[in-house]
Write an enzyme that holds these catalytic residues in place. Sequence first.
Site, PDB file in Angstrom:
ATOM      1  N   GLY A 174       0.801  -1.218   0.000  1.00 29.73           N
ATOM      2  CA  GLY A 174       0.000   0.000   0.000  1.00 29.73           C
ATOM      3  C   GLY A 174       0.831   1.264   0.000  1.00 29.73           C
ATOM      4  O   GLY A 174       0.293   2.341  -0.123  1.00 29.73           O
ATOM      5  N   CYS A 175       2.141   1.165   0.160  1.00 32.40           N
ATOM      6  CA  CYS A 175       3.005   2.351   0.113  1.00 32.40           C
ATOM      7  C   CYS A 175       3.518   2.518  -1.304  1.00 32.40           C
ATOM      8  O   CYS A 175       4.089   1.602  -1.877  1.00 32.40           O
ATOM      9  CB  CYS A 175       4.213   2.187   1.041  1.00 32.40           C
ATOM     10  SG  CYS A 175       3.818   2.348   2.778  1.00 32.40           S
ATOM     11  N   VAL A 176       3.301   3.691  -1.859  1.00 31.12           N
ATOM     12  CA  VAL A 176       3.777   3.943  -3.220  1.00 31.12           C
ATOM     13  C   VAL A 176       5.029   4.782  -3.223  1.00 31.12           C
ATOM     14  O   VAL A 176       5.290   5.530  -2.374  1.00 31.12           O
ATOM     15  CB  VAL A 176       2.710   4.629  -4.087  1.00 31.12           C
ATOM     16  CG1 VAL A 176       2.330   3.753  -5.238  1.00 31.12           C
ATOM     17  CG2 VAL A 176       1.502   5.053  -3.326  1.00 31.12           C
TER      18      VAL A 176
END
Length: 111
Positions: free
Chosen positions: A109-111
């Site tokens: 979920g971390c871009v």
Amino acid sequence: MAAYTVNGVDYEHDEEGYILDVTNWNEDLAKVIAVEEGLDMTDEHWLVVNFLREYYNEYQIAPAVRVLVKAVKKQFGAEKGSNKYLYELFPYGPAKQACKVAGLPKPTGCV
């Protein structure tokens, strides 16, 4: 492949600085990563880093920030388990930056 060099040993990492083999992590390596990240590690930082390592050992996943905040709150109380507190420690993202120092993969979920 890029690498951190600690005490004459190279630890390969990806283009974002996450080490490739979580089993190679050690505190000396974490200190080098922290310096690269512009962090001055305090006991509070280590509390989060060690918590993340335990979490990863139990669930085999690096938690996203929401999950991290909830889990820290449950373990250490509301003062430490808040977005504000964790962002003060890890200004580039408590899950993302703390996981990097902890030698864990980039959280989902971390871009």
